[in-house]
Design an enzyme around this catalytic site. Structure first.
Site, PDB file in Angstrom:
ATOM      1  N   GLU A 417       1.407  18.031 -12.523  1.00  0.00           N
ATOM      2  CA  GLU A 417       1.909  18.675 -14.110  1.00  0.00           C
ATOM      3  C   GLU A 417       1.140  20.177 -14.338  1.00  0.00           C
ATOM      4  O   GLU A 417       0.583  20.197 -15.168  1.00  0.00           O
ATOM      5  CB  GLU A 417       1.495  17.953 -15.181  1.00  0.00           C
ATOM      6  CG  GLU A 417       2.421  16.401 -15.174  1.00  0.00           C
ATOM      7  CD  GLU A 417       3.678  16.670 -15.860  1.00  0.00           C
ATOM      8  OE1 GLU A 417       4.201  17.880 -16.100  1.00  0.00           O
ATOM      9  OE2 GLU A 417       4.308  15.664 -16.012  1.00  0.00           O
ATOM     10  N   GLU A 493       5.625   9.335 -10.173  1.00  0.00           N
ATOM     11  CA  GLU A 493       5.415   8.054 -11.408  1.00  0.00           C
ATOM     12  C   GLU A 493       6.539   7.454 -11.698  1.00  0.00           C
ATOM     13  O   GLU A 493       7.654   8.210 -11.770  1.00  0.00           O
ATOM     14  CB  GLU A 493       4.787   8.902 -12.433  1.00  0.00           C
ATOM     15  CG  GLU A 493       3.397   9.385 -11.958  1.00  0.00           C
ATOM     16  CD  GLU A 493       2.811  10.499 -13.247  1.00  0.00           C
ATOM     17  OE1 GLU A 493       3.098  10.140 -14.345  1.00  0.00           O
ATOM     18  OE2 GLU A 493       2.239  11.284 -12.962  1.00  0.00           O
TER      19      GLU A 493
HETATM   20  C1  IPT Z   1       3.057  11.854 -16.722  1.00  0.00           C
HETATM   21  C2  IPT Z   1       1.562  12.496 -16.372  1.00  0.00           C
HETATM   22  O1  IPT Z   1       1.745  12.897 -14.895  1.00  0.00           O
HETATM   23  C3  IPT Z   1       0.642  11.164 -16.244  1.00  0.00           C
HETATM   24  O2  IPT Z   1      -0.821  11.773 -16.104  1.00  0.00           O
HETATM   25  C4  IPT Z   1       0.573  10.647 -17.535  1.00  0.00           C
HETATM   26  O3  IPT Z   1       0.241  11.215 -18.566  1.00  0.00           O
HETATM   27  C5  IPT Z   1       1.840  10.148 -17.666  1.00  0.00           C
HETATM   28  O4  IPT Z   1       2.973  11.023 -17.833  1.00  0.00           O
HETATM   29  C6  IPT Z   1       2.143   9.096 -19.155  1.00  0.00           C
HETATM   30  O5  IPT Z   1       1.071   8.188 -18.981  1.00  0.00           O
HETATM   31  S1  IPT Z   1       3.656  13.471 -17.369  1.00  0.00           S
HETATM   32  C7  IPT Z   1       4.886  13.107 -18.734  1.00  0.00           C
HETATM   33  C8  IPT Z   1       5.206  14.325 -19.355  1.00  0.00           C
HETATM   34  C9  IPT Z   1       6.031  12.317 -17.978  1.00  0.00           C
END
Ligand code: IPT
Length: 986
Positions: A417, A493
């Site tokens: 990010e 993710e």
């Molecule tokens: C994404 C992040 O990379 C991670 O660190 C964490 O914040 C997650 O989301 C949520 O728990 S970023 C999000 C804007 C998809």
């Protein structure tokens, strides 16, 4: 100290050396000294008011290194400020590279002595493994270096500043610095020297750095080893005793080896020696490629069944102990995780030693995140600012130099990010020039121009399917588009594991397994970062954002892990283990009564596993045996219950429901496997229970004029008063649940969240109007309408009570939604609240899916059987309380109430006309209202009532907290329901 400006400007670390690789502890023949332990410490409110580096701080308090100063007294005292949690937003004005005046600054002091030979025969190097966020080092009052890069190593040559005997080491650490702008990871803001510090003797002609390339040629079975060294003087000898190899540095040797993979993490000791130093590395031979859009290890397509891991302990923050690192690795292995993304920074180096040893594929991520610029439209983002280029390059270089010898590291990630910009190319180039043997990852730029895989987070499955087929929307730039189309795809993710959930793993995994281009994914995230603190009355609890009175915070979003803060696996992890299991056992799509077995391993056959089957009836095991099948890597097979079990056994099993289960049990369990460890398990319903004969017993009146239906007593207005001797607090249809974190948020792209739709429909404030209480032959019929205050949609409800005999009654609940509904409903069923002084101690013995909780889109781990729990054990204490604990497919449950046993049987269940096997049962010692209102689990107190939900169906879980909501196959629409339950007392 001077040089205050350094923590307010974009400058490279000053006075430091390029860090050397980090060999496992004890693997180098040169001497070293740990400086971990108590240091003198004093905290100053501003960076400009620190202490003189020559001040030994003799009268200061002490603080343990490694550690964070905010957690110095946790959970009892907070002598040096408190943790603060923000996700994306910066807790300081966005004013890069400057930071506010208020800048907690820790002054650390300790003394040390080194043997004189260290100085006369070489150099003495001070090594910091991690300091958050900016620091300055002085020895004997002389400032030697400034460094930063919180999760990166720093080496300072202190030789020339040393004196004989005692030396004074001073470190000044600031909480905020220019680095804050590139370290905006979603976690607690915690400062200090949080990883180990050591002094190392570097003899003249020792190994300043070692880099290892250890490939594996799957066509010939040859390992290809090359070791390069920086010695400052001369070359090195490389020996692999086990392979009879002796070579020089820079030389490539080919020799037959057993390759390394996460499935078989074979390591060889490689000794690298100069006359002055020998280092022994644990080397694994493996080759990683991404050719033709497929991620491969040693020539085989490998899928990454991964998790995102932050470093976290509830009293220590990111200063994790080796025991915790091992616990994490073993928990991952035990739950069939084969890959870990070190979100969002290089982990403690020992963690990688453990991944090498136990077998986990690692995406090693650079310590870079600038997420807080996103809400500002990425204005001023360091990733796209030339001034930051050297600093960002320095960060990746330090990661690669430290970690490149680890076989477990299969991918380098440039960061998380951090938006887009010119510095990505500079970082990518720097990595490639140091190590060309691993593909690069970065998600923040979807064009993927600088990297070797196309990466996304939380993409919904329809888009993932398109990408899997290579049919994604084209990029405007043709060259970039064709580059990206040739890359494998990873979900860095997905399946946000916040609170109760996620639901829907299978939806993604089926795609990942089906499409060669999809190389896998990493669930967000491994653990809830709950920090232990105490309530006013001393009760410990796990705090999340806001619990420390932060000015800005992101609340419960820090509690989104597969492990609860104390590392208890949440139901989401248990479910993940089933979804990730290497031997997949699932009902065969095209053949009723059959299971499909699939071996997901890339290198391993199922030879090492016994495939045990069980035929399971209402009261327990009907028959057992073993399948003869052996599945090669990647192979699938469909096996029918009848052909294995035989019709005779099936017919002999009475007329209850019948399940056929298969479980793959390793013949020789790995040393770390827990009891009852399996490589995969699953079941198919081979027969539904035959319906029970309808009840025909008489309805009677009690002396005080109530209706008696067998053991059940209702008053003249249809209110349920007693079940046997147990008084009833409340009984009615229900359609509400304590919102999960997923219910409470809105899925990407949805106009309204589920929870909001339910509140609009008034489901959190249901009222029942009784229209009629009448006798229809043998049946007592109560007709009602249940609806929410302020809402005009609701349910017509018909309760039909019939006597079976003195001890048994049947209830048929028929409900029909009416009106115009804004969305789904959380549950459709019957709420029965029984007066019960010690409800938590009541034992529930049930036949159905278990032993853990299950929901419509999270039931892969639930196995058919006969299970027992107390009501207390039935609860999942999510860090943020919410709906939990449902058990699906329950056909029988016996509750040991104070007044004697009560057995519930699901006779017939229909949802929208469709028959369903069993009910979804939930039992709690508190109400949904209390559960919904509680901010932390310790606030929930038993209220003297056993709250039972006997549901025809519940809505799924989804992962709307960050990503897609409940998928259509698990959405519960307002729909007619028939629920026939038989209650037996005694
Ligand atoms: C994404 C992040 O990379 C991670 O660190 C964490 O914040 C997650 O989301 C949520 O728990 S970023 C999000 C804007 C998809």
């Amino acid at each position: 100290m001077t040089a205050q400006h350094t923590h307010e400007s974009v400058v490279l670390p000053q006075g430091v050396r390029a860090p050397r690789f980090r060999p496992p502890a004890g693997a180098s023949s040169t001497a070293s000294q740990s400086l971990d332990g108590p240091w003198r410490f004093r905290l100053y409110p501003e960076a400009t008011t620190g202490a003189d580096p020559a001040d030994a701080g003799s009268d200061w308090a002490t603080l343990d290194v490694p550690g964070h100063w905010q957690l110095a007294g946790a959970p009892d005292a907070w002598p040096y400020g408190t943790p603060a949690y923000t996700n994306v937003q910066f807790p300081i004005p966005v004013d890069p590279p400057r930071v506010p005046r208020a800048n907690p600054t820790g002054e650390y002091r300790r003394t040390f002595a080194v043997p004189p030979a260290w100085r006369s025969q070489g150099r003495v190097v001070l090594r910091f493994e991690g300091v958050d966020s900016w620091f300055e080092v002085a020895v004997n009052g002389q400032v030697l270096a400034q460094s930063h890069g919180s999760r990166l190593p720093t080496e300072v040559d202190v030789t020339d500043a040393l004196v004989d005997g005692e030396n004074l080491l001073a470190a000044r650490v600031t909480q905020w610095s220019a680095q804050t702008y590139v370290e905006d990871q979603d976690q607690w803001w915690l400062s200090g020297i949080f990883r180990s510090v050591s002094l190392e003797h570097r003899p003249v002609g020792g190994l300043e750095h070692v880099s290892v390339t250890a490939g594996y040629d799957h066509r010939t079975g040859a390992g290809e080893l090359r070791v390069d060294v920086e010695t400052g003087a001369g070359s090195a000898v490389v020996r692999v005793a086990e392979l009879g190899v002796e070579a020089r540095d820079g030389e490539t040797v080919r020799v037959p080896v057993e390759p390394w993979s996460a499935e078989s993490p074979r390591l060889y000791d490689v000794a690298v020696s100069t006359p002055a130093e020998t280092v022994t590395l644990r080397v694994g031979f493996r080759t990683v490629t991404t050719e033709d859009g497929v991620f491969r290890v040693n020539g085989r397509a490998v899928k990454l069944y991964g998790v995102n891991r932050h470093e976290f302990e509830p009293t220590r923050g990111r200063a994790v102990t080796p025991e915790t690192m091992l616990a994490d690795v073993l928990l991952m292995k035990q739950h069939h995780v084969n890959a870990v993304r070190t979100s969002h920074y290089p982990p403690h180096p020992h963690f990688l030693d453990l991944c090498d040893e136990h077998g986990l594929y690692v995406v090693d991520e650079n310590d870079l995140e600038t997420h807080g610029f996103e809400p500002l439209g990425w204005r001023g983002n360091p990733t796209d600012d030339q001034a930051w280029a050297p600093l960002l390059v320095d960060r990746v270089v330090r990661m690669v130099r430290r970690d490149a010898h680890h076989p477990s590291v299969v991918v380098w990630s440039l960061g998380n990010e951090a938006g887009r910009g010119q510095n990505l190319a500079a970082m990518a180039q720097a990595v490639r020039s140091l190590d060309g043997s691993r593909p690069l990852h970065y998600e923040g730029d979807w064009a993927s121009g600088e990297v070797d895989m196309y990466s996304r987070m939380y993409a919904a499955s329809p888009e993932v399917a398109l990408i899997g087929r290579g049919e994604e929307t084209a990029l405007p730039d043709g060259a970039l588009d064709s580059h990206r189309r040739g890359l494998p795809f990873v979900l860095c993710e997905y399946a946000h594991a916040m609170g109760n959930g996620p639901g829907g793993y299978t939806d993604y995994l089926d795609l990942i397994d089906a499409h060669p281009r999809l190389m896998g994914g990493f669930v967000w995230e491994w653990i809830d970062h709950g920090i232990v603190r105490r309530d006013a009355d001393g009760t410990p609890f796990y705090a999340y954002g806001g619990d420390f009175g932060e000015e800005l915070h992101d609340g419960t979003f820090i509690a989104d892990g597969l492990l609860l803060p104390d590392r208890t696996p949440s139901p989401g992890l248990v479910e993940l283990a089933a979804a990730y299991a290497p031997l997949q056992v699932r009902p065969a799509a095209a053949r009723p009564g059959a299971l499909e077995l699939r071996n997901r391993y890339a290198f391993t056959s199922t030879e090492g596993a016994r495939l045990e089957w069980t035929l399971m009836g209402e009261d327990g095991v009907v028959g057992q045996g073993e399948l003869e099948e052996i599945l090669a890597p990647g192979e699938s097979r469909v096996v029918g219950a009848a052909e294995v079990v035989g019709d005779a056994l099936i017919e002999s099993a009475g007329d209850g429901g019948l399940w056929w289960l298969v479980r793959a049990v390793p013949r020789e369990a790995p040393s770390w496997a827990p009891e009852a460890f399996d490589l995969g398990a699953g079941q198919v319903l081979v027969r539904q229970a035959a319906p029970l004969a309808p009840a025909r017993g008489p309805l009677t009146r009690t002396a005080d004029g109530h209706h008696a239906v067998g053991p059940v007593v209702l008053d003249a207005t249809g209110r349920l008063l007693r079940v046997g001797a147990t008084p009833v607090r409340l009984a009615r249809m229900d359609a509400w649940r304590a919102l999960t974190d997923n219910d409470a948020r809105r899925a990407w792209g949805d106009p309204i969240g589920d929870g909001e739709a339910w509140r609009r429909a008034g489901l959190d404030r249901l009222h029942e109007r009784v229209d009629r209480v009448e006798l229809e032959g043998d049946t007592l019929v109560v007709t009602a309408r249940t609806a929410g205050a302020a809402s005009d949609c609701g349910f017509t409800v018909r309760y039909e009570w019939r006597t079976v005999d003195d001890t048994t009654a049947d209830l048929v609940l028929r409900l029909t939604p009416e009106g115009s509904w804004p969305g789904s409903v959380p549950r459709l069923g019957w709420l029965l609240a029984l007066e019960q002084p010690s409800a938590g101690d009541v034992t529930v013995d049930w036949t159905g899916l278990g032993p853990h909780e299950s929901y419509a889109d999270s039931a892969r781990a639930a196995l058919a059987g006969r299970w027992r729990h107390t009501v207390d054990d039935w609860q999942t204490r999510y860090t943020h309380p919410q709906e939990n604990g449902a058990r699906r497919g329950v056909t029988r449950a016996r509750l040991d109430l104070a007044a004697g046993p009560l057995t519930l049987r699901a006779v017939e269940v229909r949802v929208g006309g469709r028959p369903v096997h069993g009910v979804e049962l939930t039992a709690r010692p508190w109400s949904d209202t209390a559960l919904d209102a509680a901010a932390h689990p310790h606030e929930l107190a038993p209220d003297g009532v056993l709250w039972l939900h006997v549901d025809a169906a519940q809505h799924g879980l989804g992962s709307a907290a960050c990503g897609p909501g409940v998928l259509p196959n698990a959405v519960l629409r307002p729909t007619p329901v028939t629920l026939q339950i038989r209650l037996t007392v005694g």
